[in-house]
Design an enzyme around this catalytic site. Structure first.
Site, PDB file in Angstrom:
ATOM      1  N   ASN A 156     -86.104 -24.499-100.669  1.00 52.18           N
ATOM      2  CA  ASN A 156     -85.813 -24.780 -99.249  1.00 52.18           C
ATOM      3  C   ASN A 156     -84.549 -24.048 -98.812  1.00 52.18           C
ATOM      4  O   ASN A 156     -84.465 -23.565 -97.677  1.00 52.18           O
ATOM      5  CB  ASN A 156     -85.669 -26.280 -99.014  1.00 52.18           C
ATOM      6  CG  ASN A 156     -87.014 -26.952 -98.841  1.00 52.18           C
ATOM      7  OD1 ASN A 156     -87.666 -26.772 -97.819  1.00 52.18           O
ATOM      8  ND2 ASN A 156     -87.450 -27.691 -99.853  1.00 52.18           N
ATOM      9  N   ASN A 165     -81.529 -33.860 -93.942  1.00 50.72           N
ATOM     10  CA  ASN A 165     -82.181 -33.866 -95.256  1.00 50.72           C
ATOM     11  C   ASN A 165     -83.655 -33.569 -95.046  1.00 50.72           C
ATOM     12  O   ASN A 165     -84.206 -33.844 -93.985  1.00 50.72           O
ATOM     13  CB  ASN A 165     -82.025 -35.243 -95.913  1.00 50.72           C
ATOM     14  CG  ASN A 165     -82.687 -35.298 -97.281  1.00 50.72           C
ATOM     15  OD1 ASN A 165     -82.530 -34.376 -98.095  1.00 50.72           O
ATOM     16  ND2 ASN A 165     -83.442 -36.352 -97.552  1.00 50.72           N
ATOM     17  N   HIS A 167     -87.402 -34.413 -96.743  1.00 50.99           N
ATOM     18  CA  HIS A 167     -88.038 -35.346 -97.672  1.00 50.99           C
ATOM     19  C   HIS A 167     -89.536 -35.034 -97.729  1.00 50.99           C
ATOM     20  O   HIS A 167     -90.172 -34.840 -96.683  1.00 50.99           O
ATOM     21  CB  HIS A 167     -87.813 -36.786 -97.197  1.00 50.99           C
ATOM     22  CG  HIS A 167     -88.391 -37.792 -98.132  1.00 50.99           C
ATOM     23  ND1 HIS A 167     -87.806 -38.106 -99.344  1.00 50.99           N
ATOM     24  CD2 HIS A 167     -89.528 -38.527 -98.066  1.00 50.99           C
ATOM     25  CE1 HIS A 167     -88.551 -38.995 -99.966  1.00 50.99           C
ATOM     26  NE2 HIS A 167     -89.603 -39.263 -99.222  1.00 50.99           N
ATOM     27  N   LEU A 217     -75.468 -40.486-101.539  1.00 56.37           N
ATOM     28  CA  LEU A 217     -74.161 -40.364-100.887  1.00 56.37           C
ATOM     29  C   LEU A 217     -73.711 -41.730-100.357  1.00 56.37           C
ATOM     30  O   LEU A 217     -74.527 -42.507 -99.857  1.00 56.37           O
ATOM     31  CB  LEU A 217     -74.254 -39.352 -99.744  1.00 56.37           C
ATOM     32  CG  LEU A 217     -74.562 -37.918-100.204  1.00 56.37           C
ATOM     33  CD1 LEU A 217     -75.023 -37.054 -99.038  1.00 56.37           C
ATOM     34  CD2 LEU A 217     -73.360 -37.287-100.898  1.00 56.37           C
TER      35      LEU A 217
END
Ligand code: GRF
Length: 205
Positions: free
Chosen positions: A15, A108, A110, A94
């Protein structure tokens, strides 16, 4: 002005590569200014260096606790003048302290259509549930794992005979298209987080 963006990785970084390639286009609103890994052996580090990008490793094992690791991470990002953070296969949970510092500025990806299949082994679980549509999601990061407001999603049809590997490969191909699109929208100001909700301008998906 392009937004200075860091990509955080722990592994192979496919990615990351798709984001680097997209950001190389002149009109792209983000520039990849730093690749940060928490693992010295992450395959993505070599790929980033080969692309001529600045890389750094902040090995979580070298820190006594999560907080001191995250302080080092935050310092590296701040020193590099980073405005946006993309988690791309970054395998550390985190803390709310770090997440809140970067609220609305951290994405993010997923490998499922959230809110279905948070956590790991998403392709196995999707097949076990017999879903017909699976996919991937880019979301703003919030303290709860895999739970943030959704920026963009791509759907993938589950085919007869799919295995976690064949399905996962088709989802990954979509991830590589989706993440650059999502970063373009966020860096370009078309999508933003306001009071915990995603606000979209015209053209923001
Ligand atoms: C991707 O499937 C991504 O959705 C998940 O971790 C994997 C990272 O793969 N968060 P890569 O390192 O980007 O190749």
């Amino acid at each position: 002005m392009k937004r200075r963006t860091a990509i955080l990785i722990s592994g192979r970084g496919s990615n990351m590569v798709s984001l680097i390639e997209a950001a190389a286009a002149p009109g792209f609103p983000a520039e990849i200014a730093l690749i940060l890994s928490n693992r010295p052996d992450a395959g993505g580090l070599a790929r980033a260096a080969a692309a001529g990008l600045a890389t750094a490793t902040i090995d979580h094992k070298a820190y006594p606790d999560r907080e001191s690791f995250e302080r080092a991470l935050d310092e590296a990002l701040t020193q590099a003048g980073i405005e946006l953070v993309c988690l791309a296969g970054f395998m550390r949970v985190l803390t709310p302290w770090f997440v809140e510092r970067w609220t609305g500025r951290m994405l993010n990806i997923h490998p499922s259509l959230l809110p279905a299949f948070r956590g790991t082994h998403t392709h196995e679980r999707a097949l076990a549930e017999g879903v017909l549509i699976h996919g991937c999601t880019v979301h703003f990061v919030v303290p709860e794992l895999d739970a943030g407001p959704i920026v963009a999603q791509a759907a993938v049809r589950v085919l007869p005979g799919d295995t976690p590997e064949t399905l996962g490969a088709r989802v990954l191909a979509q991830e590589h298209v989706l993440y650059p699109q999502a970063l373009r929208m966020v860096a370009g100001g078309l999508v933003r987080l306001e009071n915990g909700r995603v606000v979209r301008a015209l053209g923001g998906g």
